[in-house]
Design a protein around this motif. Structure first.
Motif, PDB file in Angstrom:
ATOM      1  N   UNK A  27       0.841  -1.209   0.000  1.00  0.00           N
ATOM      2  CA  UNK A  27       0.000   0.000   0.000  1.00  0.00           C
ATOM      3  C   UNK A  27       0.869   1.251   0.000  1.00  0.00           C
ATOM      4  N   UNK A  28       1.784   1.337  -0.930  1.00  0.00           N
ATOM      5  CA  UNK A  28       2.723   2.455  -1.022  1.00  0.00           C
ATOM      6  C   UNK A  28       2.157   3.547  -1.925  1.00  0.00           C
ATOM      7  N   UNK A  29       2.236   4.791  -1.478  1.00  0.00           N
ATOM      8  CA  UNK A  29       1.841   5.948  -2.274  1.00  0.00           C
ATOM      9  C   UNK A  29       3.069   6.817  -2.488  1.00  0.00           C
ATOM     10  N   UNK A  30       3.330   7.179  -3.733  1.00  0.00           N
ATOM     11  CA  UNK A  30       4.470   8.024  -4.064  1.00  0.00           C
ATOM     12  C   UNK A  30       3.950   9.248  -4.809  1.00  0.00           C
ATOM     13  N   UNK A  31       4.168  10.430  -4.253  1.00  0.00           N
ATOM     14  CA  UNK A  31       3.790  11.672  -4.921  1.00  0.00           C
ATOM     15  C   UNK A  31       5.016  12.184  -5.658  1.00  0.00           C
ATOM     16  N   UNK A  32       4.848  12.510  -6.952  1.00  0.00           N
ATOM     17  CA  UNK A  32       5.972  12.928  -7.790  1.00  0.00           C
ATOM     18  C   UNK A  32       5.647  14.217  -8.529  1.00  0.00           C
ATOM     19  N   UNK A  33       6.697  14.869  -9.034  1.00  0.00           N
ATOM     20  CA  UNK A  33       6.532  16.058  -9.864  1.00  0.00           C
ATOM     21  C   UNK A  33       5.790  15.663 -11.142  1.00  0.00           C
ATOM     22  N   UNK A  34       4.823  16.463 -11.558  1.00  0.00           N
ATOM     23  CA  UNK A  34       3.952  16.112 -12.675  1.00  0.00           C
ATOM     24  C   UNK A  34       4.677  15.972 -14.017  1.00  0.00           C
ATOM     25  N   UNK A  35       5.750  16.668 -14.208  1.00  0.00           N
ATOM     26  CA  UNK A  35       6.456  16.627 -15.488  1.00  0.00           C
ATOM     27  C   UNK A  35       7.171  15.322 -15.780  1.00  0.00           C
ATOM     28  N   UNK A  36       7.307  14.464 -14.805  1.00  0.00           N
ATOM     29  CA  UNK A  36       8.047  13.210 -14.985  1.00  0.00           C
ATOM     30  C   UNK A  36       7.161  11.969 -14.880  1.00  0.00           C
ATOM     31  N   UNK A  37       5.849  12.136 -14.794  1.00  0.00           N
ATOM     32  CA  UNK A  37       4.970  10.991 -14.555  1.00  0.00           C
ATOM     33  C   UNK A  37       5.106   9.922 -15.642  1.00  0.00           C
ATOM     34  N   UNK A  38       5.060  10.315 -16.906  1.00  0.00           N
ATOM     35  CA  UNK A  38       5.122   9.331 -17.996  1.00  0.00           C
ATOM     36  C   UNK A  38       6.462   8.601 -17.985  1.00  0.00           C
ATOM     37  N   UNK A  39       7.539   9.351 -17.876  1.00  0.00           N
ATOM     38  CA  UNK A  39       8.881   8.743 -17.849  1.00  0.00           C
ATOM     39  C   UNK A  39       9.042   7.816 -16.642  1.00  0.00           C
ATOM     40  N   UNK A  40       8.545   8.236 -15.500  1.00  0.00           N
ATOM     41  CA  UNK A  40       8.635   7.445 -14.282  1.00  0.00           C
ATOM     42  C   UNK A  40       7.816   6.155 -14.416  1.00  0.00           C
ATOM     43  N   UNK A  41       6.609   6.249 -14.935  1.00  0.00           N
ATOM     44  CA  UNK A  41       5.772   5.052 -15.126  1.00  0.00           C
ATOM     45  C   UNK A  41       6.408   4.089 -16.130  1.00  0.00           C
ATOM     46  N   UNK A  42       6.990   4.632 -17.184  1.00  0.00           N
ATOM     47  CA  UNK A  42       7.673   3.778 -18.166  1.00  0.00           C
ATOM     48  C   UNK A  42       8.843   3.035 -17.509  1.00  0.00           C
ATOM     49  N   UNK A  43       9.582   3.738 -16.644  1.00  0.00           N
ATOM     50  CA  UNK A  43      10.684   3.100 -15.927  1.00  0.00           C
ATOM     51  C   UNK A  43      10.179   1.958 -15.041  1.00  0.00           C
ATOM     52  N   UNK A  44       9.089   2.200 -14.296  1.00  0.00           N
ATOM     53  CA  UNK A  44       8.527   1.157 -13.430  1.00  0.00           C
ATOM     54  C   UNK A  44       8.118  -0.074 -14.234  1.00  0.00           C
ATOM     55  N   UNK A  45       7.633   0.128 -15.436  1.00  0.00           N
ATOM     56  CA  UNK A  45       7.221  -0.981 -16.299  1.00  0.00           C
ATOM     57  C   UNK A  45       8.427  -1.706 -16.905  1.00  0.00           C
ATOM     58  N   UNK A  46       9.407  -0.946 -17.363  1.00  0.00           N
ATOM     59  CA  UNK A  46      10.531  -1.518 -18.108  1.00  0.00           C
ATOM     60  C   UNK A  46      11.662  -2.060 -17.254  1.00  0.00           C
ATOM     61  N   UNK A  47      11.807  -1.584 -16.021  1.00  0.00           N
ATOM     62  CA  UNK A  47      12.894  -2.074 -15.170  1.00  0.00           C
ATOM     63  C   UNK A  47      12.668  -3.546 -14.845  1.00  0.00           C
TER      64      UNK A  47
END
Length: 79
Positions: free
Chosen positions: A44-64
């Protein structure tokens, strides 16, 4: 509810040893605004991030290969 059965929201410091948080901080320094979650549920982890990096960050979570995310359950924003 007894103390051992209580579910509580933990502050950022609790999550610093989490693999996901570590990898994101390493790959995207300064992007994480805060981390929190409900204990004793480590998923149940929540991570708040800067909006400009959401797509890149999500892609990293998928591809790592160590993280291999394949399902996005919540993406929230406020304007």
């Amino acid at each position: 509810m007894s103390e051992e059965n209580q579910v509580s929201e933990e502050s950022s410091s609790f999550w610093e040893d989490n693999l996901i948080v570590k990898k994101l901080r390493e790959k995207f320094p300064g992007v994480i605004i805060s981390t929190s979650g409900l204990q004793p549920h480590p998923d149940e982890l929540t991570i708040k991030v800067e909006k400009g990096k959401i797509v890149e960050l999500c892609r990293f979570l998928k591809d790592d290969p160590h993280l291999d995310f394949n399902y996005l359950s919540d993406l929230c924003g406020v304007d």
